[in-house]
Design a protein around this motif. Structure first.
Motif: not given
Length: 460
Positions: A174-177, A184-189, A205-209, A214-219
């Protein structure tokens, strides 16, 4: 990833489309329609055929409205089936959905919408009719989708070989936000952000959940119909971006019994005909206008009857359990993330309702139709909500009438028997969608699961 863009804002008419498509270097155009499950089905069309379809539309096999997510044909549907012969249904091309595909330079993409006999069960058509109902009341709807989703270090082949078990999430624990992980994972982000910026689906907004991978994206917010389109496109092309990087994205509501589920919350607000927000009133308690209270009242009252639109799969109900950031009853409160209906206060422009029942596995068009349709119904009928909940709503008693269905079967029956749902969405859609969910629940009951084998095979 090559990115090709087109000035879609300059496209206003069919002639503008014709000019843009004729100028594009590609000889084909990609078109898509949304099926009942929110899956984008589509094909390439030769440029000449596409241009000839701008005025009169084109035919698309109506089977995409008559099968499930695994292309298995419903045996209980009336609108389409073996008895109809699965003919072509007319589809109109929607100029306002024109986009340039970042992953296919020079290729234009358009959404379509079913017309004619299939229009009553077309998900986009359902939302359009709900919005027309709101406009008749004097309201324009703004909306935004947000999705939690899982990214794993798998491919379609490895998922099949592993039988969808023993998966490797794109991150551990677990490592939210987490700033570390998104650095580290900038290529995918960055791949995700760049693709959707170029595709006209801006991510706010795009962040680790919380949870491995787990990720979350706000459109970004927009007109409600465009918000629905962006939701469908995001769910589809997030998978495309991931798979092109040898990753895999999933919007399944609950992928692991020990982890929180994946939500697909929607944010909605209303404006009057002059563009003024109608949810804010400083003279009312908490600044919630009568219109907003009645909107919340309608959504609270009808949520148990229309849960199938917000929790459309058997798996959805594994997410709607206590203690995992998902509601089990149609509760509401002010800026409270433990309730189903969260009133977010702010300015005239920003005050809105967050509907937290939907999972990431939903059809964005239908979720928005459900939230707005129930809200408009509440305004029309001046429905007052129950008392707002403060603190942890999961531990507080709630009236039985606001309890959500516990299974997809219960939700399907509730939808089928809902007079309000039939008034809002139409008999044809309610009958068809309820039948499709009953099929889904029946298919699940036929399966022998790994849990059953481990629990019963040796001992019983």
């Amino acid at each position: 990833m090559n990115v090709a863009t087109v000035d879609t804002a300059a496209v206003k008419t069919v002639e503008d489309i014709r000019t843009a498509v004729e100028a594009a270097p590609a000889n084909h155009v990609k078109v898509g329609v949304c099926d009942v499950d929110g899956i984008l089905r589509g094909k390439y069309m030769a440029r000449d055929k596409f241009l000839s379809s701008l005025d009169g539309g084109f035919g698309f096999c109506d089977v995409v409205l008559g099968w499930d997510s695994n292309d298995q044909l419903y045996d209980n549907a009336k609108m389409t089936g073996w008895h109809t012969g699965y003919g072509d249904a007319p589809v109109r091309i929607l100029p306002e959905t024109m986009r340039s595909l970042p992953s296919e330079p020079g290729v234009m993409f358009f959404m379509g919408e079913f017309t004619g006999e299939m229009e009553p069960i077309c998900p986009r058509g359902v939302l359009r009719r709900v919005l027309e109902r709101g406009e008749a009341l004097g309201f324009r709807a703004k909306a935004a989708c947000e999705f939690e989703f899982l990214v794993v270090e798998e491919t379609a082949r490895t998922l099949s070989e592993k039988r969808f078990s023993g998966l490797t999430p794109h991150g551990a624990g677990n490592f939210g936000y987490s700033v570390i992980r998104n650095s580290v994972n900038t290529s995918f982000y960055q791949g995700l952000l760049d693709f959707f910026d170029a595709f006209g689906v801006p991510i706010e907004g795009l962040h680790e959940e919380t949870g491995p991978g787990a990720l979350e994206a706000a459109i970004r917010v927009d007109e409600a119909m465009e918000a629905g389109t962006r939701g469908v496109l995001f769910k589809t092309f997030a998978k495309v971006v991931a798979q092109r990087m040898d990753l895999f994205a999933s919007f399944m509501a609950k992928w692991n019994s020990d982890m929180p589920g994946q939500g697909g919350h929607v944010h909605v607000s209303l404006q009057d005909r002059e563009g003024r927000g109608v949810f804010r009133d400083e003279s009312c308690s908490e600044g919630l206008s009568r219109t907003m209270r009645h909107f919340i009242g309608g959504l609270q009252r009808l949520s148990p009857e229309i849960t199938a639109l917000s929790a459309p799969t058997v798996n959805s109900y594994k997410r709607l359990v206590p203690g995992y950031w998902a509601p089990t009853a149609a509760t509401w409160g002010v800026d409270n993330r433990t309730v189903a209906i969260r009133a977010i206060t702010g300015s005239d422009k920003s005050q809105r309702v967050e509907y937290r029942i939907p999972g990431a596995d939903t059809n964005p068009y239908l979720v928005l139709a459900a939230a707005l349709g129930a809200g408009f119904w509440g305004i029309e009928n001046e429905v007052e909500p129950s008392g707002a909940m403060t603190g942890n709503a999961y531990t507080q008693a709630c009236e039985d009438r606001f309890q959500l269905p516990r299974t997809l079967g219960e939700a399907s029956v509730a939808l089928e028997n809902s007079a309000a749902a039939r008034e809002i969405f139409g008999d044809a859609f309610v009958d068809h969608f309820a039948a499709s969910r009953m099929w889904e629940e029946r298919e699940a009951r036929r399966q022998v699961t790994d849990w059953e084998m481990a629990r019963y095979f040796e001992i019983i």
